[in-house]
Design a protein around this motif. Structure first.
Motif, PDB file in Angstrom:
ATOM      1  N   SER A  38       0.850  -1.190   0.000  1.00  0.00           N
ATOM      2  CA  SER A  38       0.000   0.000   0.000  1.00  0.00           C
ATOM      3  C   SER A  38       0.885   1.239   0.000  1.00  0.00           C
ATOM      4  O   SER A  38       2.091   1.169   0.300  1.00  0.00           O
ATOM      5  CB  SER A  38      -0.900   0.008   1.234  1.00  0.00           C
ATOM      6  N   GLY A  39       0.293   2.385  -0.325  1.00  0.00           N
ATOM      7  CA  GLY A  39       1.056   3.626  -0.314  1.00  0.00           C
ATOM      8  C   GLY A  39       1.658   3.918   1.048  1.00  0.00           C
ATOM      9  O   GLY A  39       2.808   4.359   1.155  1.00  0.00           O
ATOM     10  N   ALA A  40       0.886   3.651   2.102  1.00  0.00           N
ATOM     11  CA  ALA A  40       1.373   3.908   3.460  1.00  0.00           C
ATOM     12  C   ALA A  40       2.528   2.976   3.806  1.00  0.00           C
ATOM     13  O   ALA A  40       3.534   3.401   4.397  1.00  0.00           O
ATOM     14  CB  ALA A  40       0.233   3.731   4.461  1.00  0.00           C
ATOM     15  N   GLU A  41       2.410   1.697   3.442  1.00  0.00           N
ATOM     16  CA  GLU A  41       3.480   0.737   3.726  1.00  0.00           C
ATOM     17  C   GLU A  41       4.759   1.120   2.995  1.00  0.00           C
ATOM     18  O   GLU A  41       5.862   1.023   3.547  1.00  0.00           O
ATOM     19  CB  GLU A  41       3.042  -0.666   3.306  1.00  0.00           C
ATOM     20  N   LEU A  42       4.614   1.585   1.769  1.00  0.00           N
ATOM     21  CA  LEU A  42       5.780   1.954   0.973  1.00  0.00           C
ATOM     22  C   LEU A  42       6.452   3.209   1.525  1.00  0.00           C
ATOM     23  O   LEU A  42       7.684   3.297   1.583  1.00  0.00           O
ATOM     24  CB  LEU A  42       5.355   2.168  -0.478  1.00  0.00           C
ATOM     25  N   THR A  43       5.645   4.162   1.954  1.00  0.00           N
ATOM     26  CA  THR A  43       6.197   5.393   2.525  1.00  0.00           C
ATOM     27  C   THR A  43       7.030   5.093   3.765  1.00  0.00           C
ATOM     28  O   THR A  43       8.140   5.620   3.939  1.00  0.00           O
ATOM     29  CB  THR A  43       5.064   6.370   2.883  1.00  0.00           C
ATOM     30  N   VAL A  44       6.510   4.233   4.631  1.00  0.00           N
ATOM     31  CA  VAL A  44       7.242   3.868   5.847  1.00  0.00           C
ATOM     32  C   VAL A  44       8.522   3.114   5.491  1.00  0.00           C
ATOM     33  O   VAL A  44       9.582   3.340   6.086  1.00  0.00           O
ATOM     34  CB  VAL A  44       6.358   3.017   6.782  1.00  0.00           C
TER      35      VAL A  44
ATOM     36  N   TYR B  25      10.373   3.324   2.714  1.00  0.00           N
ATOM     37  CA  TYR B  25      11.373   4.243   2.184  1.00  0.00           C
ATOM     38  C   TYR B  25      11.981   5.112   3.284  1.00  0.00           C
ATOM     39  O   TYR B  25      13.162   5.474   3.224  1.00  0.00           O
ATOM     40  CB  TYR B  25      10.758   5.129   1.104  1.00  0.00           C
ATOM     41  N   ALA B  26      11.177   5.429   4.295  1.00  0.00           N
ATOM     42  CA  ALA B  26      11.674   6.254   5.396  1.00  0.00           C
ATOM     43  C   ALA B  26      12.703   5.509   6.246  1.00  0.00           C
ATOM     44  O   ALA B  26      13.474   6.138   6.989  1.00  0.00           O
ATOM     45  CB  ALA B  26      10.510   6.711   6.275  1.00  0.00           C
TER      46      ALA B  26
ATOM     47  N   ARG C 136      13.937   2.063  -7.554  1.00  0.00           N
ATOM     48  CA  ARG C 136      12.867   3.015  -7.872  1.00  0.00           C
ATOM     49  C   ARG C 136      12.822   3.333  -9.365  1.00  0.00           C
ATOM     50  O   ARG C 136      11.758   3.588  -9.920  1.00  0.00           O
ATOM     51  CB  ARG C 136      13.028   4.294  -7.053  1.00  0.00           C
TER      52      ARG C 136
ATOM     53  N   TYR D 102      11.143  -3.426  10.213  1.00  0.00           N
ATOM     54  CA  TYR D 102       9.988  -3.022   9.402  1.00  0.00           C
ATOM     55  C   TYR D 102       9.071  -4.217   9.139  1.00  0.00           C
ATOM     56  O   TYR D 102       7.839  -4.117   9.268  1.00  0.00           O
ATOM     57  CB  TYR D 102      10.471  -2.420   8.086  1.00  0.00           C
TER      58      TYR D 102
END
Length: 240
Positions: free
Chosen positions: A12-18, A20-21, A48, A109
C-alpha cells in the motif's frame, strides 16, 4: 496465473512510505555494482528507477546472467533474512535510483508490518517457482523452445501496465547466457522469430511487438521450429 507486479507495487502507499523512510536514497551509474556475490547481506535495496542485472560467477571464473530486475523490485532480501553470503551479484544496467535499507531496519519493518513480510515471502516463492520453470524449460526444450520460453516470460515483466509491446533489455549474447547455449544458436532462433514477426532486434534490446502473440506461441507444446513457426492470427498485431 502469475502475478507480475513488483514488490513495491504489492504494498500500500502507506506501507511503501514507511519502508522508504527506513533507508536512504542511492544512485548508481551503468556498470556500478550494487551487491557482490559472497559478501554479507547487510542491506536490501528497493529499485525506484532503472534496470539491474543479476549475475553469478562460477568456480571457473565465468560470469552467467541470471536475470534482469526493474523498478519496484526488492534486492538482497534472502541474504538479509538467512544471514548467509550473497549468492549472486547485482550490477546496474543503466542509471539506477533506489532506496538502501540496512538489514536491522528492514527486519524491524517486516516485524511491524506483517502484510509486507508476507509479500517478501511471496516474492521469494515466486522467484523460486520461476527458477524451477526455467530449469524445466532448459531440460525439456530445444534451443528454439528455450528462446521462445524466456522471451515470453520476460516480455510479461517489461510490458508496462499490461502494454501490448515489450522491450527486453538484453544483448543476444546475454540471452545465450540465460538459456545456457551458444550465441550462434540463439541468433538462428531469433532470425526465425523475426521472420514470423514475433520479435524485432535492436542494439542491446529485443522488442516484442505483441506480448499476447508471443505468449500464444510459447504455450504450444511442440518444441523447436514447429513451436516458433506459428504466425500471429490477429491482423492488428504482429502478422501484419
Amino acid at each position: 496465473m502469475r502475478d507480475y507486479r513488483s514488490f513495491a507495487a504489492r504494498l500500500s502507499g502507506a506501507e511503501l512510505t514507511v519502508l522508504y523512510a527506513c533507508g536512504r536514497p542511492v544512485s548508481y551509474q551503468r556498470g556500478d555494482q550494487l551487491m557482490r556475490q559472497g559478501e554479507r547481506g547487510e542491506c536490501v535495496i528497493v529499485v525506484r528507477s532503472g534496470l539491474v542485472k543479476v549475475t553469478r560467477t562460477d568456480d571457473t571464473g565465468s560470469i552467467r546472467l541470471l536475470g534482469v530486475r526493474g523498478p519496484g523490485e526488492l534486492l538482497g532480501e534472502m541474504s538479509c533474512l538467512d544471514e548467509q553470503p550473497r549468492s549472486a551479484s547485482v550490477v546496474a544496467h543503466n542509471e539506477v535510483y533506489g532506496v538502501r535499507i540496512a538489514g536491522k531496519e528492514f527486519l524491524d519493518y517486516l516485524y511491524q508490518h506483517p502484510r509486507a513480510a508476507r509479500e517478501v515471502t511471496c516474492q521469494m516463492a515466486s522467484r523460486l517457482r520461476a527458477a524451477e520453470r526455467h530449469q524445466e524449460a532448459m531440460a525439456a526444450g530445444g534451443v528454439d523452445g528455450r528462446v521462445l520460453w524466456i522471451l515470453s516470460d520476460m516480455s510479461e515483466l517489461f510490458a508496462p501496465n499490461g502494454a501490448r509491446t515489450a522491450e527486453i533489455p538484453l544483448h543476444q549474447h546475454e540471452l545465450a547466457q540465460l538459456i545456457a547455449t551458444a550465441l550462434i544458436s540463439v541468433q538462428r532462433s531469433l532470425r526465425v522469430l523475426r521472420t514470423n514477426r514475433l520479435v524485432t532486434t535492436r542494439r542491446g534490446r529485443i522488442v516484442v511487438p505483441c506480448v499476447r502473440c508471443l505468449r500464444r506461441a510459447a504455450v504450444v507444446r511442440e518444441t523447436g521450429t514447429e513451436a516458433i513457426n506459428r504466425r500471429c492470427a490477429d491482423p492488428d498485431c504482429c502478422s501484419g
